[in-house]
Design an enzyme around this catalytic site. Structure first.
Site, PDB file in Angstrom:
ATOM      1  N   SER A  44       0.801  -1.232   0.000  1.00 32.25           N
ATOM      2  CA  SER A  44       0.000   0.000   0.000  1.00 32.25           C
ATOM      3  C   SER A  44       0.833   1.282   0.000  1.00 32.25           C
ATOM      4  O   SER A  44       0.327   2.338  -0.351  1.00 32.25           O
ATOM      5  CB  SER A  44      -0.962   0.019   1.187  1.00 32.25           C
ATOM      6  OG  SER A  44      -0.268   0.219   2.400  1.00 32.25           O
ATOM      7  N   LYS A  87       0.267   4.219   6.659  1.00 34.99           N
ATOM      8  CA  LYS A  87      -0.268   5.129   5.635  1.00 34.99           C
ATOM      9  C   LYS A  87       0.299   6.533   5.843  1.00 34.99           C
ATOM     10  O   LYS A  87       0.866   6.846   6.878  1.00 34.99           O
ATOM     11  CB  LYS A  87      -1.801   5.218   5.708  1.00 34.99           C
ATOM     12  CG  LYS A  87      -2.541   3.905   5.705  1.00 34.99           C
ATOM     13  CD  LYS A  87      -2.489   3.189   4.387  1.00 34.99           C
ATOM     14  CE  LYS A  87      -3.287   1.881   4.481  1.00 34.99           C
ATOM     15  NZ  LYS A  87      -2.931   0.945   3.468  1.00 34.99           N
TER      16      LYS A  87
END
Length: 176
Positions: A44, A87
């Site tokens: 990610s 993230k």
């Protein structure tokens, strides 16, 4: 062929001493709970962080400064998961976030994001981030399960800020 100058035993001892000092400092930070070592399990955050990279996560400073836009954070996701997530913070309390036409907008301003794998292929918002929450996205926008999918993140779920990649050695260094 020219000969390489030989290192004296003092130079060798200094080099070993420096390496040993760094190793001891890292061990102290880990033992004191100021930092964590993590292995990255998902793509990610590609291209910034690759699957299998090993990183240090600092936990102490974040408690004093709070998250900042652009920080790469580790947190307990708001959805069932055996692993913490990693993230990038895009929106802070009070910010209005929108994703449209392959671009992320914060408070109406298109963001320059040179770290992206590719532009997002989705739309989101506009949404204003309330107090106590942040908006996070993976750098691999189209392959990331993040705020555009499950919503805003509670600041209390944040464990720390990704600080340094220590493995693989050829890409070791600060994470920004």
């Amino acid at each position: 062929m020219a000969e390489q100058p030989k290192q004296t035993w003092i130079q060798v001892a200094k080099d070993w001493g420096k390496d040993l000092g760094i190793a001891l400092a890292i061990a102290f930070l880990l033992k004191a709970g100021v930092a964590d070592a993590r292995k990255v399990p998902t793509p990610s955050m590609v291209p910034t962080i690759q699957v299998g990279d090993r990183i240090f996560v600092e936990r102490a400073l974040l408690q004093f400064t709070g998250p900042r836009r652009g920080d790469i954070i580790v947190f307990t996701p708001p959805v069932p998961s055996p692993d913490d997530y990693l993230k990038r913070v895009i929106g802070l309390p009070g910010d209005t976030i929108e994703v449209k036409k392959g671009q992320v907008y914060v408070n109406g301003v298109a963001q320059k994001e040179p770290y992206l794998a590719e532009a997002p292929h989705y739309t989101y918002g506009p949404v204003t981030v309330p107090e106590g929450k942040v908006f996070v996205l993976g750098d691999n926008r189209n392959q990331s399960y993040d705020s555009h999918s499950w919503g805003l993140l509670d600041e209390s779920a944040i464990h720390g800020r990704a600080w340094v990649r220590y493995w693989p050695l050829d890409r070791a260094g600060r994470l920004d």
